[in-house]
Write a protein that holds these residues in place. Structure first.
Motif, PDB file in Angstrom:
ATOM      1  N   MET A 177       0.834  -1.191   0.000  1.00 59.69           N
ATOM      2  CA  MET A 177       0.000   0.000   0.000  1.00 59.69           C
ATOM      3  C   MET A 177       0.879   1.254   0.000  1.00 59.69           C
ATOM      4  N   VAL A 178       0.573   2.154  -0.913  1.00 59.28           N
ATOM      5  CA  VAL A 178       1.301   3.420  -1.012  1.00 59.28           C
ATOM      6  C   VAL A 178       0.665   4.443  -0.071  1.00 59.28           C
ATOM      7  N   VAL A 179       1.515   5.127   0.682  1.00 62.80           N
ATOM      8  CA  VAL A 179       1.041   6.176   1.592  1.00 62.80           C
ATOM      9  C   VAL A 179       1.724   7.487   1.196  1.00 62.80           C
ATOM     10  N   LEU A 180       0.913   8.497   0.893  1.00 70.68           N
ATOM     11  CA  LEU A 180       1.445   9.796   0.493  1.00 70.68           C
ATOM     12  C   LEU A 180       1.112  10.862   1.531  1.00 70.68           C
ATOM     13  N   GLY A 181       2.078  11.721   1.789  1.00 66.88           N
ATOM     14  CA  GLY A 181       1.817  12.903   2.612  1.00 66.88           C
ATOM     15  C   GLY A 181       2.111  12.761   4.083  1.00 66.88           C
ATOM     16  N   LEU A 182       2.691  11.637   4.499  1.00 62.77           N
ATOM     17  CA  LEU A 182       3.082  11.466   5.900  1.00 62.77           C
ATOM     18  C   LEU A 182       4.590  11.282   6.000  1.00 62.77           C
ATOM     19  N   ASP A 183       5.176  11.732   7.114  1.00 60.98           N
ATOM     20  CA  ASP A 183       6.604  11.500   7.305  1.00 60.98           C
ATOM     21  C   ASP A 183       6.842  10.046   7.716  1.00 60.98           C
ATOM     22  N   ASP A 184       8.072   9.610   7.544  1.00 61.88           N
ATOM     23  CA  ASP A 184       8.425   8.214   7.807  1.00 61.88           C
ATOM     24  C   ASP A 184       8.096   7.799   9.233  1.00 61.88           C
ATOM     25  N   GLU A 185       8.424   8.665  10.165  1.00 62.24           N
ATOM     26  CA  GLU A 185       8.256   8.325  11.583  1.00 62.24           C
ATOM     27  C   GLU A 185       6.791   8.050  11.935  1.00 62.24           C
ATOM     28  N   THR A 186       5.894   8.842  11.360  1.00 63.12           N
ATOM     29  CA  THR A 186       4.464   8.638  11.633  1.00 63.12           C
ATOM     30  C   THR A 186       3.999   7.290  11.103  1.00 63.12           C
ATOM     31  N   VAL A 187       4.401   6.969   9.872  1.00 58.81           N
ATOM     32  CA  VAL A 187       4.004   5.684   9.277  1.00 58.81           C
ATOM     33  C   VAL A 187       4.601   4.519  10.068  1.00 58.81           C
ATOM     34  N   GLU A 188       5.856   4.649  10.449  1.00 66.41           N
ATOM     35  CA  GLU A 188       6.505   3.602  11.247  1.00 66.41           C
ATOM     36  C   GLU A 188       5.765   3.380  12.570  1.00 66.41           C
ATOM     37  N   GLU A 189       5.379   4.482  13.198  1.00 65.02           N
ATOM     38  CA  GLU A 189       4.682   4.400  14.488  1.00 65.02           C
ATOM     39  C   GLU A 189       3.306   3.748  14.334  1.00 65.02           C
ATOM     40  N   VAL A 190       2.592   4.117  13.273  1.00 69.32           N
ATOM     41  CA  VAL A 190       1.275   3.528  13.030  1.00 69.32           C
ATOM     42  C   VAL A 190       1.396   2.018  12.822  1.00 69.32           C
ATOM     43  N   CYS A 191       2.370   1.602  12.035  1.00 67.50           N
ATOM     44  CA  CYS A 191       2.569   0.170  11.791  1.00 67.50           C
ATOM     45  C   CYS A 191       2.925  -0.562  13.086  1.00 67.50           C
ATOM     46  N   LYS A 192       3.842   0.020  13.834  1.00 67.18           N
ATOM     47  CA  LYS A 192       4.332  -0.621  15.058  1.00 67.18           C
ATOM     48  C   LYS A 192       3.226  -0.765  16.103  1.00 67.18           C
ATOM     49  N   ASN A 193       2.388   0.245  16.215  1.00 67.19           N
ATOM     50  CA  ASN A 193       1.359   0.253  17.257  1.00 67.19           C
ATOM     51  C   ASN A 193       0.041  -0.407  16.842  1.00 67.19           C
ATOM     52  N   SER A 194      -0.010  -0.917  15.622  1.00 67.36           N
ATOM     53  CA  SER A 194      -1.275  -1.436  15.103  1.00 67.36           C
ATOM     54  C   SER A 194      -1.608  -2.842  15.580  1.00 67.36           C
ATOM     55  N   GLU A 234      -5.871  -3.112   4.784  1.00 65.86           N
ATOM     56  CA  GLU A 234      -7.180  -2.462   4.626  1.00 65.86           C
ATOM     57  C   GLU A 234      -7.650  -1.839   5.941  1.00 65.86           C
ATOM     58  N   LYS A 235      -7.373  -2.527   7.045  1.00 64.53           N
ATOM     59  CA  LYS A 235      -7.737  -1.986   8.361  1.00 64.53           C
ATOM     60  C   LYS A 235      -6.941  -0.737   8.692  1.00 64.53           C
ATOM     61  N   LEU A 236      -5.725  -0.650   8.166  1.00 66.72           N
ATOM     62  CA  LEU A 236      -4.832   0.466   8.492  1.00 66.72           C
ATOM     63  C   LEU A 236      -5.165   1.728   7.692  1.00 66.72           C
ATOM     64  N   GLU A 237      -5.860   1.567   6.584  1.00 61.16           N
ATOM     65  CA  GLU A 237      -6.131   2.699   5.689  1.00 61.16           C
ATOM     66  C   GLU A 237      -6.808   3.879   6.399  1.00 61.16           C
ATOM     67  N   PRO A 238      -7.902   3.670   7.139  1.00 62.57           N
ATOM     68  CA  PRO A 238      -8.537   4.823   7.817  1.00 62.57           C
ATOM     69  C   PRO A 238      -7.655   5.435   8.904  1.00 62.57           C
ATOM     70  N   VAL A 239      -6.829   4.614   9.537  1.00 61.52           N
ATOM     71  CA  VAL A 239      -5.928   5.125  10.575  1.00 61.52           C
ATOM     72  C   VAL A 239      -4.918   6.091   9.970  1.00 61.52           C
ATOM     73  N   LEU A 240      -4.353   5.719   8.826  1.00 59.89           N
ATOM     74  CA  LEU A 240      -3.362   6.565   8.155  1.00 59.89           C
ATOM     75  C   LEU A 240      -3.998   7.861   7.667  1.00 59.89           C
ATOM     76  N   LYS A 241      -5.220   7.786   7.176  1.00 62.19           N
ATOM     77  CA  LYS A 241      -5.924   8.996   6.719  1.00 62.19           C
ATOM     78  C   LYS A 241      -6.222   9.922   7.891  1.00 62.19           C
ATOM     79  N   GLU A 242      -6.550   9.325   9.026  1.00 62.35           N
ATOM     80  CA  GLU A 242      -6.801  10.108  10.230  1.00 62.35           C
ATOM     81  C   GLU A 242      -5.546  10.831  10.694  1.00 62.35           C
ATOM     82  N   LYS A 243      -4.391  10.226  10.424  1.00 57.23           N
ATOM     83  CA  LYS A 243      -3.105  10.822  10.795  1.00 57.23           C
ATOM     84  C   LYS A 243      -2.694  11.941   9.833  1.00 57.23           C
ATOM     85  N   GLY A 244      -3.431  12.070   8.723  1.00 58.34           N
ATOM     86  CA  GLY A 244      -3.153  13.156   7.790  1.00 58.34           C
ATOM     87  C   GLY A 244      -2.615  12.747   6.442  1.00 58.34           C
ATOM     88  N   ALA A 245      -2.644  11.464   6.126  1.00 56.94           N
ATOM     89  CA  ALA A 245      -2.175  11.024   4.814  1.00 56.94           C
ATOM     90  C   ALA A 245      -3.021  11.661   3.708  1.00 56.94           C
TER      91      ALA A 245
END
Length: 303
Positions: free
Chosen positions: A130-147, A172-183
């Motif tokens: 899944m491609v994620v645009l508009g978030l910094d690396d640290e935010t994406v890493e944190e979302v993955c780690k804490n999921s 698919e479950k992570l998609e709304p979480v990433l959007k909520e973070k500002g993706a």
């Protein structure tokens, strides 16, 4: 001119790739024959005609490698200073070919088997990326780690563009979480294998055996996806290539580490990395995808 040589990965394939080279170059036709004989597959049919195999990873990988290898072979007699070869994911094996680490037939066999090993790892599960645009690396890493889900950062393409890999349902479950973070955008890719994550662990050891069989003892510098550092020996290849399956691709880190060593980048068999490079470096990237673009790059280098 000092050049960094770039090689695209899976996802850059299309029906018709390499046809202009085939129609206009005896060398290209000979390379098609070598590839076809190596894995007993008709590469003209695979690459020029509508078919299902072009998107099957065990055939996609050798097709892309062949396309890149031909582009490089038709270019390499142009006077230039080889600084390093750098590939994105599968492209690291195309880079190894250009660096002299692999014969063409061996490179085709190696990535064909690599594709089969990757498929086998997902025999009982459905992965994706899944491609994620508009978030910094640290935010994406944190979302993955804490999921608490089976998802991991897989490709560090450029600032604000990262690809994550894992089980399709978990992505698919992570998609709304990433959007909520500002993706700005989250896009699930149409694939069933999750590359560059721990789900491919079972393929690492068999791949190591293939690397040991096919890769030469010494070669020109190749930048590792795993370390973002250069390597030039088989012993180093045995360390980085098997774990490349399970570790993220450090593409933007690789470009940033070595951009000062080159005057320009040339991408062989695609334009994907040219687009990514625009977001990473001010150094120009020119693609070679057919005879016309080959001539354009040669003319640019010769001034």
């Amino acid at each position: 001119m000092k050049l960094g040589l770039l090689f695209p990965g899976q996802g850059s394939q299309f029906v018709g790739m390499g046809k202009d080279f085939y129609d206009n170059s005896q060398k290209a036709r000979e390379m098609f024959e070598i590839a076809s004989e190596a894995i007993k597959t008709d590469f003209k049919k695979l690459m020029f005609e509508e078919n299902d195999d072009i998107n099957k990873t065990e055939f996609t990988q050798p097709a892309i490698l062949l396309y890149s290898a031909i582009a490089y072979e038709l270019f390499k007699d142009t006077p230039f200073d080889f600084q390093y070869a750098l590939g994105h994911s599968l492209g690291e094996f195309s880079a190894l070919y250009a660096a002299g680490a692999l014969e063409l037939a061996d490179a085709i066999k190696l990535v064909h088997e690599r594709g089969k090993l990757m498929n086998a790892a997902f025999k009982d599960k459905v992965g994706s990326m899944m491609v994620v645009l508009g978030l910094d690396d640290e935010t994406v890493e944190e979302v993955c780690k804490n999921s608490n889900l089976q998802v991991w950062p897989a490709n560090y393409n450029s600032d604000g563009q990262i690809v994550i890999a894992g089980i399709r349902e978990d992505l698919e479950k992570l998609e709304p979480v990433l959007k909520e973070k500002g993706a700005k955008r989250v896009m699930l890719l149409n694939m069933s294998v999750a590359s560059h994550c721990p789900l491919l662990e079972s393929a690492s050891e068999p791949l190591k055996e293939l690397v040991n069989e096919y890769v030469k003892d010494e070669f020109l510098p190749v930048v590792s996806n795993v370390t973002a550092k250069k390597y030039t020996t088989k012993s180093e290849a045995l360390e980085v290539l098997p774990v490349q399956l399970t570790k993220p691709v450090l593409y933007k880190q690789s470009i940033k580490n070595y951009e000062d060593e080159v005057d320009m980048f040339v991408e062989f068999g695609g334009k994907v990395l040219m687009g990514i490079n625009r977001k990473i470096t001010k150094k120009k990237t020119l693609p070679i995808t057919d005879m016309a673009s080959l001539e354009k790059v040669i003319n640019t280098i010769q001034g």
